[in-house]
Design a protein around this motif. Sequence first.
Motif, short mmCIF file in Angstrom:
data_model
loop_
_atom_site.label_atom_id
_atom_site.label_comp_id
_atom_site.label_asym_id
_atom_site.label_seq_id
_atom_site.Cartn_x
_atom_site.Cartn_y
_atom_site.Cartn_z
N ASN A 65 0.83 -1.20 0.00
CA ASN A 65 0.00 0.00 0.00
C ASN A 65 0.87 1.25 0.00
O ASN A 65 2.09 1.17 -0.08
N THR A 66 0.21 2.39 0.12
CA THR A 66 0.88 3.70 0.05
C THR A 66 0.80 4.41 1.40
O THR A 66 0.11 3.97 2.32
N LEU A 67 1.45 5.55 1.47
CA LEU A 67 1.38 6.35 2.70
C LEU A 67 -0.05 6.83 2.96
O LEU A 67 -0.53 6.73 4.09
N ARG A 68 -0.73 7.33 1.94
CA ARG A 68 -2.11 7.78 2.12
C ARG A 68 -2.97 6.63 2.68
O ARG A 68 -3.74 6.81 3.60
N TRP A 69 -2.81 5.45 2.09
CA TRP A 69 -3.59 4.29 2.54
C TRP A 69 -3.31 3.99 4.01
O TRP A 69 -4.22 3.75 4.79
N ASN A 70 -2.04 3.97 4.41
CA ASN A 70 -1.69 3.63 5.78
C ASN A 70 -2.27 4.60 6.79
O ASN A 70 -2.80 4.19 7.82
N TYR A 71 -2.19 5.90 6.51
CA TYR A 71 -2.77 6.88 7.44
C TYR A 71 -4.28 6.71 7.56
O TYR A 71 -4.82 6.72 8.67
N ALA A 72 -4.96 6.53 6.46
CA ALA A 72 -6.41 6.39 6.52
C ALA A 72 -6.82 5.03 7.06
O ALA A 72 -7.88 4.90 7.69
N HIS A 73 -6.00 4.02 6.87
CA HIS A 73 -6.28 2.70 7.43
C HIS A 73 -6.31 2.74 8.96
O HIS A 73 -7.11 2.05 9.60
N ILE A 74 -5.46 3.55 9.55
CA ILE A 74 -5.47 3.73 11.00
C ILE A 74 -6.86 4.19 11.44
O ILE A 74 -7.41 3.69 12.42
N LEU A 75 -7.44 5.12 10.69
CA LEU A 75 -8.80 5.61 11.00
C LEU A 75 -9.82 4.48 10.95
O LEU A 75 -10.68 4.36 11.83
N THR A 76 -9.76 3.67 9.90
CA THR A 76 -10.78 2.63 9.74
C THR A 76 -10.67 1.56 10.83
O THR A 76 -11.68 1.00 11.24
N ALA A 77 -9.46 1.30 11.29
CA ALA A 77 -9.29 0.30 12.35
C ALA A 77 -9.98 0.76 13.63
O ALA A 77 -10.76 0.01 14.23
N TYR A 78 -9.73 1.98 14.05
CA TYR A 78 -10.39 2.51 15.25
C TYR A 78 -11.90 2.58 15.04
O TYR A 78 -12.66 2.27 15.96
N ASP A 79 -12.33 2.99 13.87
CA ASP A 79 -13.76 3.12 13.62
C ASP A 79 -14.45 1.77 13.75
O ASP A 79 -15.47 1.64 14.43
N GLY A 80 -13.89 0.75 13.12
CA GLY A 80 -14.52 -0.56 13.15
C GLY A 80 -14.39 -1.26 14.49
O GLY A 80 -15.36 -1.81 15.00
N LEU A 81 -13.20 -1.23 15.06
CA LEU A 81 -12.94 -2.00 16.27
C LEU A 81 -13.36 -1.30 17.56
O LEU A 81 -13.58 -1.96 18.57
N VAL A 82 -13.47 0.02 17.53
CA VAL A 82 -13.88 0.74 18.74
C VAL A 82 -15.31 1.24 18.61
O VAL A 82 -16.19 0.83 19.37
N PHE A 83 -15.58 2.09 17.63
CA PHE A 83 -16.92 2.68 17.53
C PHE A 83 -17.98 1.65 17.12
O PHE A 83 -19.01 1.53 17.77
#
Length: 156
Positions: free
Chosen positions: A36-54
């Motif tokens: 993946n790319t840098l953009r993907w990695n930064y936004a992937h961090i968001l999706t992990a918290y969103d799915g696993l926490v919220f």
Amino acid sequence: MDKVFEQLHFFRGFTLSNIQKLKKEHADIQPVGFSNTLRWNYAHILTAYDGLVFQLSGKGSKLDPKYMELFSQGTRPSEWKIEAPSLEEITAELEKQGKLIIETFQNSLDEKLIQPKEIGGAFKLETVRDSIIFCIWHEGLHQGVINGLTRVVTTI
């Protein structure tokens, strides 16, 4: 403030500092050996918290659905069919999400998730605290990938 939130604040600050240094021309380079790319990695961090926490806590997604479509586990920029959010949008979401996690869960860290989540067959997330701790580790893991990617794309 609970230590979990102190750690979240610390690691999210590190993530934000790095994304703010990122040059736009480096955000979407995918070197050989990286999935993946840098953009993907930064936004992937968001999706992990969103799915696993919220989402697992029953609070629902806090992100535009396109984030899950573009940046969830197993996705790749080479397969994108829609335009990805800008670095500025991702940065704003990272800032907002860190604060929202603390606001939302400051009095409910030990509440059970509506659906426990098995990780790697050997570990189970059962509480909000479990999910946040896992996501903090995951954010650090992606910072390692981000650091490696940054070294490679800035020398191309």
